[in-house]
Write a protein that holds these residues in place. Structure first.
Motif, PDB file in Angstrom:
ATOM      1  N   ASP A  21      48.285  53.532  56.559  1.00 12.35           N
ATOM      2  CA  ASP A  21      47.690  54.687  55.872  1.00 12.35           C
ATOM      3  C   ASP A  21      46.195  54.785  56.149  1.00 12.35           C
ATOM      4  OD1 ASP A  21      50.129  55.336  54.859  1.00 12.35           O
ATOM      5  OD2 ASP A  21      49.792  54.380  52.887  1.00 12.35           O
ATOM      6  N   ALA A  22      45.532  53.634  56.145  1.00 15.57           N
ATOM      7  CA  ALA A  22      44.088  53.639  56.396  1.00 15.57           C
ATOM      8  C   ALA A  22      43.781  54.119  57.813  1.00 15.57           C
ATOM      9  CB  ALA A  22      43.511  52.236  56.173  1.00 15.57           C
ATOM     10  N   VAL A  23      44.596  53.652  58.782  1.00 17.05           N
ATOM     11  CA  VAL A  23      44.401  54.083  60.171  1.00 17.05           C
ATOM     12  C   VAL A  23      44.652  55.574  60.305  1.00 17.05           C
ATOM     13  CG1 VAL A  23      45.285  53.860  62.528  1.00 17.05           C
ATOM     14  CG2 VAL A  23      44.930  51.815  61.122  1.00 17.05           C
ATOM     15  N   HIS A  24      45.694  56.043  59.615  1.00 20.20           N
ATOM     16  CA  HIS A  24      46.012  57.470  59.669  1.00 20.20           C
ATOM     17  C   HIS A  24      44.879  58.311  59.088  1.00 20.20           C
ATOM     18  CE1 HIS A  24      48.453  61.053  59.810  1.00 20.20           C
ATOM     19  NE2 HIS A  24      48.299  61.246  58.499  1.00 20.20           N
ATOM     20  N   VAL A  25      44.346  57.850  57.958  1.00 22.41           N
ATOM     21  CA  VAL A  25      43.237  58.576  57.329  1.00 22.41           C
ATOM     22  C   VAL A  25      42.007  58.589  58.239  1.00 22.41           C
ATOM     23  CG1 VAL A  25      41.606  58.548  55.409  1.00 22.41           C
ATOM     24  CG2 VAL A  25      44.039  58.166  54.985  1.00 22.41           C
ATOM     25  N   GLU A  26      41.738  57.425  58.864  1.00 26.88           N
ATOM     26  CA  GLU A  26      40.599  57.363  59.777  1.00 26.88           C
ATOM     27  C   GLU A  26      40.786  58.310  60.962  1.00 26.88           C
ATOM     28  OE1 GLU A  26      40.070  53.356  60.936  1.00 26.88           O
ATOM     29  OE2 GLU A  26      39.279  52.694  58.990  1.00 26.88           O
ATOM     30  N   GLY A  27      42.019  58.406  61.455  1.00 28.44           N
ATOM     31  CA  GLY A  27      42.293  59.326  62.560  1.00 28.44           C
ATOM     32  C   GLY A  27      42.054  60.770  62.164  1.00 28.44           C
ATOM     33  N   ILE A  28      42.512  61.117  60.957  1.00 23.70           N
ATOM     34  CA  ILE A  28      42.297  62.487  60.467  1.00 23.70           C
ATOM     35  C   ILE A  28      40.808  62.782  60.319  1.00 23.70           C
ATOM     36  CG2 ILE A  28      42.644  64.028  58.500  1.00 23.70           C
ATOM     37  CD1 ILE A  28      45.339  62.665  58.044  1.00 23.70           C
ATOM     38  N   MET A  29      40.076  61.794  59.781  1.00 31.66           N
ATOM     39  CA  MET A  29      38.634  61.989  59.608  1.00 31.66           C
ATOM     40  C   MET A  29      37.926  62.113  60.953  1.00 31.66           C
ATOM     41  SD  MET A  29      37.842  59.331  56.482  1.00 31.66           S
ATOM     42  CE  MET A  29      36.102  59.730  56.516  1.00 31.66           C
ATOM     43  N   ALA A  30      38.378  61.344  61.951  1.00 32.96           N
ATOM     44  CA  ALA A  30      37.768  61.423  63.282  1.00 32.96           C
ATOM     45  C   ALA A  30      38.013  62.793  63.903  1.00 32.96           C
ATOM     46  CB  ALA A  30      38.327  60.324  64.183  1.00 32.96           C
ATOM     47  N   GLN A  31      39.259  63.307  63.747  1.00 32.81           N
ATOM     48  CA  GLN A  31      39.558  64.636  64.266  1.00 32.81           C
ATOM     49  C   GLN A  31      38.716  65.702  63.574  1.00 32.81           C
ATOM     50  OE1 GLN A  31      43.754  65.217  63.851  1.00 32.81           O
ATOM     51  NE2 GLN A  31      44.306  63.711  65.432  1.00 32.81           N
ATOM     52  N   ALA A  32      38.576  65.556  62.264  1.00 34.41           N
ATOM     53  CA  ALA A  32      37.755  66.520  61.522  1.00 34.41           C
ATOM     54  C   ALA A  32      36.303  66.450  61.969  1.00 34.41           C
ATOM     55  CB  ALA A  32      37.863  66.250  60.023  1.00 34.41           C
ATOM     56  N   SER A  33      35.846  65.212  62.236  1.00 31.07           N
ATOM     57  CA  SER A  33      34.462  65.053  62.697  1.00 31.07           C
ATOM     58  C   SER A  33      34.261  65.687  64.064  1.00 31.07           C
ATOM     59  CB  SER A  33      34.105  63.568  62.747  1.00 31.07           C
ATOM     60  OG  SER A  33      32.802  63.378  63.243  1.00 31.07           O
ATOM     61  N   ASP A  34      35.266  65.507  64.966  1.00 33.30           N
ATOM     62  CA  ASP A  34      35.173  66.113  66.297  1.00 33.30           C
ATOM     63  C   ASP A  34      35.143  67.632  66.204  1.00 33.30           C
ATOM     64  OD1 ASP A  34      35.169  63.624  67.404  1.00 33.30           O
ATOM     65  OD2 ASP A  34      37.334  63.600  67.827  1.00 33.30           O
ATOM     66  N   LYS A  35      36.008  68.186  65.350  1.00 36.96           N
ATOM     67  CA  LYS A  35      36.016  69.638  65.182  1.00 36.96           C
ATOM     68  C   LYS A  35      34.698  70.130  64.604  1.00 36.96           C
ATOM     69  CE  LYS A  35      41.033  70.084  64.589  1.00 36.96           C
ATOM     70  NZ  LYS A  35      42.114  70.497  63.666  1.00 36.96           N
ATOM     71  N   GLY A  36      34.155  69.329  63.663  1.00 34.52           N
ATOM     72  CA  GLY A  36      32.873  69.710  63.079  1.00 34.52           C
ATOM     73  C   GLY A  36      31.756  69.696  64.105  1.00 34.52           C
ATOM     74  N   SER A  37      31.760  68.668  64.981  1.00 33.89           N
ATOM     75  CA  SER A  37      30.722  68.594  66.013  1.00 33.89           C
ATOM     76  C   SER A  37      30.862  69.729  67.015  1.00 33.89           C
ATOM     77  CB  SER A  37      30.790  67.243  66.726  1.00 33.89           C
ATOM     78  OG  SER A  37      32.041  67.085  67.375  1.00 33.89           O
ATOM     79  N   GLU A  38      32.122  70.101  67.342  1.00 32.87           N
ATOM     80  CA  GLU A  38      32.331  71.223  68.255  1.00 32.87           C
ATOM     81  C   GLU A  38      31.823  72.524  67.645  1.00 32.87           C
ATOM     82  OE1 GLU A  38      36.428  71.312  69.203  1.00 32.87           O
ATOM     83  OE2 GLU A  38      36.395  69.480  70.422  1.00 32.87           O
ATOM     84  N   SER A  39      32.108  72.715  66.356  1.00 35.72           N
ATOM     85  CA  SER A  39      31.638  73.936  65.700  1.00 35.72           C
ATOM     86  C   SER A  39      30.117  73.954  65.607  1.00 35.72           C
ATOM     87  CB  SER A  39      32.251  74.053  64.302  1.00 35.72           C
ATOM     88  OG  SER A  39      31.848  72.961  63.486  1.00 35.72           O
ATOM     89  N   GLU A  40      29.525  72.768  65.351  1.00 34.80           N
ATOM     90  CA  GLU A  40      28.067  72.692  65.313  1.00 34.80           C
ATOM     91  C   GLU A  40      27.467  72.989  66.683  1.00 34.80           C
ATOM     92  OE1 GLU A  40      26.974  68.913  63.821  1.00 34.80           O
ATOM     93  OE2 GLU A  40      27.633  69.310  61.768  1.00 34.80           O
ATOM     94  N   GLY A  41      28.135  72.492  67.757  1.00 35.89           N
ATOM     95  CA  GLY A  41      27.645  72.772  69.105  1.00 35.89           C
ATOM     96  C   GLY A  41      27.704  74.250  69.429  1.00 35.89           C
ATOM     97  N   ALA A  42      28.813  74.896  69.079  1.00 38.84           N
ATOM     98  CA  ALA A  42      28.942  76.336  69.323  1.00 38.84           C
ATOM     99  C   ALA A  42      27.917  77.114  68.504  1.00 38.84           C
ATOM    100  CB  ALA A  42      30.353  76.799  68.971  1.00 38.84           C
ATOM    101  N   PHE A  43      27.721  76.678  67.259  1.00 44.14           N
ATOM    102  CA  PHE A  43      26.726  77.346  66.413  1.00 44.14           C
ATOM    103  C   PHE A  43      25.327  77.168  66.988  1.00 44.14           C
ATOM    104  CE2 PHE A  43      23.683  77.200  62.889  1.00 44.14           C
ATOM    105  CZ  PHE A  43      23.876  78.471  62.349  1.00 44.14           C
ATOM    106  N   GLY A  44      25.053  75.968  67.526  1.00 45.02           N
ATOM    107  CA  GLY A  44      23.738  75.719  68.119  1.00 45.02           C
ATOM    108  C   GLY A  44      23.484  76.607  69.325  1.00 45.02           C
ATOM    109  N   ILE A  45      24.512  76.789  70.162  1.00 49.57           N
ATOM    110  CA  ILE A  45      24.366  77.656  71.333  1.00 49.57           C
ATOM    111  C   ILE A  45      24.114  79.096  70.906  1.00 49.57           C
ATOM    112  CG2 ILE A  45      25.580  78.612  73.322  1.00 49.57           C
ATOM    113  CD1 ILE A  45      27.029  75.923  73.578  1.00 49.57           C
ATOM    114  N   MET A  46      24.870  79.560  69.925  1.00 48.15           N
ATOM    115  CA  MET A  46      24.684  80.922  69.437  1.00 48.15           C
ATOM    116  C   MET A  46      23.304  81.100  68.816  1.00 48.15           C
ATOM    117  SD  MET A  46      27.291  82.689  70.222  1.00 48.15           S
ATOM    118  CE  MET A  46      26.954  84.112  69.193  1.00 48.15           C
TER     119      MET A  46
END
Length: 287
Positions: A21-46
């Protein structure tokens, strides 16, 4: 014993489930972090594109800057064509045996002394945007007269001194044109102002001038007429810069930068290496 072993197995299974469960939660958090960084990158470019658009709008609405660059484009149109077609025109008009060497030598010498003279004259007149436009218009107009008169002469010995004086005057524009470009905008806009000025004079000036003059020569089939028509564009450049004298101009060279980061904002900035700023101060030995 069996009950104890069953209890131990049950505990280990529970532990494995918790780990998964802990590994699964960490994976979900990592995916959310990656999506957040991608959105921040797109926002920065705009955000950067939006700031660039706003800065370009400011430059295009600045009449002093636009007039300065337009005159510079017309000026560079002539200089670019001179550098490309000058030797060939000189060879055909005056039958020069070493046209490349002659035109190159005149350009180098007059370019050096003309540029230095322009800066010294502007300092003597008093460095201001209005005086810079006066100098730009005056030396370009006089230089155009000398260069135009040089191509009217049928003798090489009349052409060389007149053309040399004309180029000396024309190259005196380098200091004042850059002075206006730097002093008519805020400090934060200077890099963009210089960059757009350089790009504009090449895209609209010396890059198209050579092929256009070639087309003109094919049409008139007379190098003297082609050279005179080309040189007359310097009068247009002088006229454009003359307009700048009558524009209301404000020297913004020493104006404070509105985008300057305050000391409070600097104190709250996150360190580049990550981590808490206070933790780094409390535990300097940790690295």
């Amino acid at each position: 014993m069996m009950n104890i072993r069953r209890g131990e197995i049950s505990d280990s299974e529970v532990s494995d489930i918790n780990v998964r469960d802990a590994v699964h939660v960490e994976g979900i958090m990592a995916q959310a972090s990656d999506k957040g960084s991608e959105s921040e990158g797109a926002f920065g470019i705009m955000n950067r594109f939006s700031r660039f658009s706003e800065d370009m709008k400011v430059l295009l609405l600045d009449k002093v800057y636009v007039v300065n660059v337009l005159g510079y484009i017309a000026y560079n149109f002539v200089i670019g064509a001179y550098s490309y077609w000058g030797p060939k025109a000189g060879y055909n008009i005056y039958h020069m045996s070493d046209a490349d060497l002659l035109f190159g030598g005149i350009t180098i010498v007059c370019g050096i002394f003309g540029t230095l003279s322009g800066g010294l004259i502007l300092d003597y007149m008093g460095s201001s945007i209005s005086n810079a436009f006066k100098l730009l218009s005056g030396v370009t107009f006089l230089g155009a007269i000398f260069c135009f008169s040089a191509f009217c002469f049928r003798s090489l010995y009349g052409f060389i001194p007149l053309f040399s004086v004309g180029e000396l005057l024309v190259f005196a524009t380098q200091a004042p044109v850059n002075y206006v470009c730097l002093h008519c905008v805020k400090p934060s806009m200077r890099p963009l102002a210089m960059a757009m000025s350089t790009v504009s004079i090449h895209i609209f000036g010396d890059v198209p001038s050579s092929p256009l003059v070639g087309v003109l020569q094919d049409y008139v089939n007379n190098w003297r007429e082609t050279a005179l028509i080309l040189t007359s564009i310097l009068f247009i450049a002088a006229g454009i810069w003359l307009i700048g004298i009558f524009l209301k101009s404000v020297d913004k060279f020493n104006e404070g930068d509105e985008n300057e980061v305050s000391t409070v904002e600097k104190a709250n900035m996150k360190p580049l290496l990550g981590g808490n700023r206070n933790e780094m101060i409390d535990d300097p030995g940790e690295a």
